[in-house]
Scaffold this motif. Structure first.
Motif, PDB file in Angstrom:
ATOM      1  N   ALA A 158      53.808  26.913  74.414  1.00  0.00           N
ATOM      2  CA  ALA A 158      53.106  26.601  75.665  1.00  0.00           C
ATOM      3  C   ALA A 158      53.792  25.477  76.418  1.00  0.00           C
ATOM      4  O   ALA A 158      53.903  25.514  77.652  1.00  0.00           O
ATOM      5  CB  ALA A 158      51.646  26.244  75.369  1.00  0.00           C
ATOM      6  N   LEU A 169      52.826  25.684  80.274  1.00  0.00           N
ATOM      7  CA  LEU A 169      51.457  26.211  80.405  1.00  0.00           C
ATOM      8  C   LEU A 169      50.489  25.061  80.160  1.00  0.00           C
ATOM      9  O   LEU A 169      50.055  24.806  79.034  1.00  0.00           O
ATOM     10  CB  LEU A 169      51.233  27.358  79.424  1.00  0.00           C
ATOM     11  N   VAL A 172      47.403  29.432  80.408  1.00  0.00           N
ATOM     12  CA  VAL A 172      47.361  30.210  79.166  1.00  0.00           C
ATOM     13  C   VAL A 172      45.899  30.520  78.887  1.00  0.00           C
ATOM     14  O   VAL A 172      45.033  29.637  78.953  1.00  0.00           O
ATOM     15  CB  VAL A 172      48.004  29.457  77.977  1.00  0.00           C
ATOM     16  N   ARG A 226      51.150  35.079  78.483  1.00  0.00           N
ATOM     17  CA  ARG A 226      50.112  34.116  78.877  1.00  0.00           C
ATOM     18  C   ARG A 226      48.834  34.193  78.026  1.00  0.00           C
ATOM     19  O   ARG A 226      47.949  33.366  78.199  1.00  0.00           O
ATOM     20  CB  ARG A 226      49.702  34.356  80.340  1.00  0.00           C
ATOM     21  N   TYR A 230      50.395  40.410  72.681  1.00  0.00           N
ATOM     22  CA  TYR A 230      49.811  39.076  72.801  1.00  0.00           C
ATOM     23  C   TYR A 230      50.015  38.288  71.501  1.00  0.00           C
ATOM     24  O   TYR A 230      50.126  38.871  70.416  1.00  0.00           O
ATOM     25  CB  TYR A 230      48.313  39.166  73.096  1.00  0.00           C
TER      26      TYR A 230
END
Length: 536
Positions: free
Chosen positions: A73, A78, A127, A161, A181
């Motif tokens: 991240a 993010l 995120v 994301r 994911y």
């Protein structure tokens, strides 16, 4: 952790309860994960729901995986963390982040305005953490679908994301793998409301910037005490709450004005209410209220001397000790603290309304921007309030349940140059939650407040499964800018209304007095609600 009992009746109830619990070997049996503690009917479920006892140790296995997520991240910049989850899947992370003063956007709602607010925060740096044990929670699944479409519309691959936290075997697990994911699997032997120290509490908190290993350290420090008959904070806390309830003090006022653990009472509320509110028994947590001095009230303060009982300790230890204490309360009240049998009734009614939607009948009363639905002989809104308050029994309570945007009050205009007190006054004057305090001034009985649909996974179990002493005031509002749910036949507006009406149906079928107020203009409607509550 330190539990200080400052009131004689509470101390007497605690001593009596501790003697019973120690005589039955409860401290050692619970620490060892004995599923027979709550009776024969609860044994099978308890056998699959005691993994939380070892989370201070076993969750350390997640730390390398969490560190990789945090590094990813950071590398992708993010910085805006949005958590889609509800009940135990979101409340612990919200407390952790609020207490650490790091930003986290929690979407435990089906309100179109609140979801649009989150979408506007900047998708390029967002995120989304989707947290659901079952993988089938309708509000969480709806938010996931909406964000997937929003990312795609913005030219962003959702796989870059979205993080999924779920149990092995839930439908979300293979769906996350298929979509690419990032997936974190939680322990299936930990129930949602006992999952604060699991992946559900740790993953979103760490992504938001909290050093979560500290929480595990704090819990690990207190864990060895939980097998002891003496010097056991979980045993004493459960004994004073459960023993007081058996003595007639089953309304637990939670006070935290001086605590640095922001929002902990709301997490405790869902833990205690959903765990104990069944078979006509239970503890009613009362959050954000001043003690009223009634005989069935026990006042518990986090890190202050305001109440009958004081609880001190760091957040990680608080999580574990409160979970242990709740299991002890279940033992004393002779209820299964790991199921939620009455939550399903509102879910079934909601599902039926989504399949066959229908608009409500004509209101029985219209007072300015407020429509009134339900059984009432009142001629205006102050009269509706008076009727509801009069209907509260001598051992009962009034619950205000609002299906609105819980952040809308911060949109209220604030005078130029206003100081913090003036800003707070402006926000409170536009906040539906202020209605709780205003109505509480008119009755000695407890008045609680819950945001829908989050309360369905919290006090919703108590409202339907606990003592039949509740009176209910539900608030809904017009939706000006609806949000479609991709891949579904409903929108957020229709889902939110179905959830409100579904729960109202479940309550009225149980004979609980309930009225719904619908705001045809949200801002004007909230102002009208508050003004009417101040009339004699």
């Amino acid at each position: 952790m330190e539990i200080t009992i400052r009131e004689e009746r509470a101390a007497h109830a605690a001593v009596s309860a501790v003697e019973r619990l120690v005589a039955d070997g409860v401290p050692g049996r619970l620490a060892a994960g004995d599923p027979t503690l709550w009776g024969e009917e609860a044994e099978a479920e308890a056998a699959t729901r005691l993994g939380w006892l070892s989370l201070p140790r076993t969750s350390r296995e997640l730390l390398p995986e969490i560190a990789e997520l945090v590094a990813w991240a950071a590398a992708e910049e993010l910085t805006n963390v949005v958590l889609a989850g509800t009940g135990g899947s979101s409340l612990a992370a919200e407390v952790v982040c609020d207490s650490a003063d790091v930003p986290l956007t929690v979407l435990d709602t089906t309100d179109s305005q609140q979801v649009r607010r989150a979408l506007a925060e900047g998708l390029a740096h967002t995120v989304l953490v989707v947290a659901s044990k079952s993988g089938e929670t309708v509000e969480t699944g709806s938010v996931l679908r909406i964000f997937e479409a929003a990312f795609q519309d913005a030219g962003i691959d959702p796989a870059t994301r979205i993080v999924i936290v779920t149990d092995p075997g839930s439908p979300l697990a293979p769906a996350a793998a298929d979509a690419g994911y990032r997936l974190v699997l939680a322990r299936p032997d930990v129930g949602g409301r006992y999952s604060a120290l699991s992946a559900f509490g740790l993953v979103p908190s760490a992504l938001a910037g909290v050093p979560v290993e500290r929480l595990l350290d704090e819990a690990a420090e207190v864990a060895p005490l939980l097998s002891r008959p003496e010097g056991n904070p979980g045993l004493l806390l459960g004994a004073v709450i459960g023993g007081s309830a058996l003595a007639g003090r089953d309304k637990l006022v939670l006070e935290d004005q001086l605590s640095e653990l922001n929002g902990l009472p709301v997490w405790i509320e869902q833990l205690l209410a959903e765990s104990t509110g069944k078979d006509g028994r239970g503890i009613l947590p009362v959050v954000g209220a001043d003690p009223s001095g009634v005989g069935d009230e026990l006042v518990l303060a986090i890190a202050s001397d305001i109440g009958d009982v004081r609880v001190d300790g760091p957040l990680g230890a608080q999580f574990l000790v409160w979970e242990y204490a709740t299991a002890v309360v279940g033992r004393l009240l002779e209820v299964n603290p790991f199921d939620q049998p009455d939550v399903a009734s509102a879910k079934r009614a909601t599902a039926a309304l989504l399949v066959s939607p229908h608009e409500p009948n004509e209101p029985v009363l219209v007072d300015g921007p407020v429509e009134v639905y339900g059984s009432t002989s009142a001629h205006d809104l102050p009269g509706v309030y008076s009727e509801l308050l009069h209907a509260v029994p001598h051992d009962g309570y009034l619950a205000v349940l609002a299906y609105l945007d819980r952040l809308a009050a911060f949109d209220a205009p604030v005078p130029d140059g206003a100081d913090f007190v003036e800003m707070t006054d402006a926000w409170m004057a536009a906040d539906a939650a202020t209605l709780r305090a205003l109505l509480a001034l008119r009755t000695p009985r407890p008045v609680t407040f819950g945001w829908g649909p989050r309360y369905l996974h919290s006090t919703g179990q108590y409202h339907k499964g606990g003592p039949p002493t509740g009176v209910f005031l539900q608030i809904t509002g017009v939706v000006q800018d609806d949000v479609p749910v991709p891949g579904r036949s409903y929108t957020l507006r229709s889902l939110q209304l179905a959830q409100a009406l579904g729960d109202l149906t479940a309550l009225t079928e149980l004979g609980r007095p309930a009225v719904r107020l619908h705001l045809t203009d949200r801002a004007a409607g909230v102002a009208h609600l508050l003004a009417a509550a101040q009339e004699a």
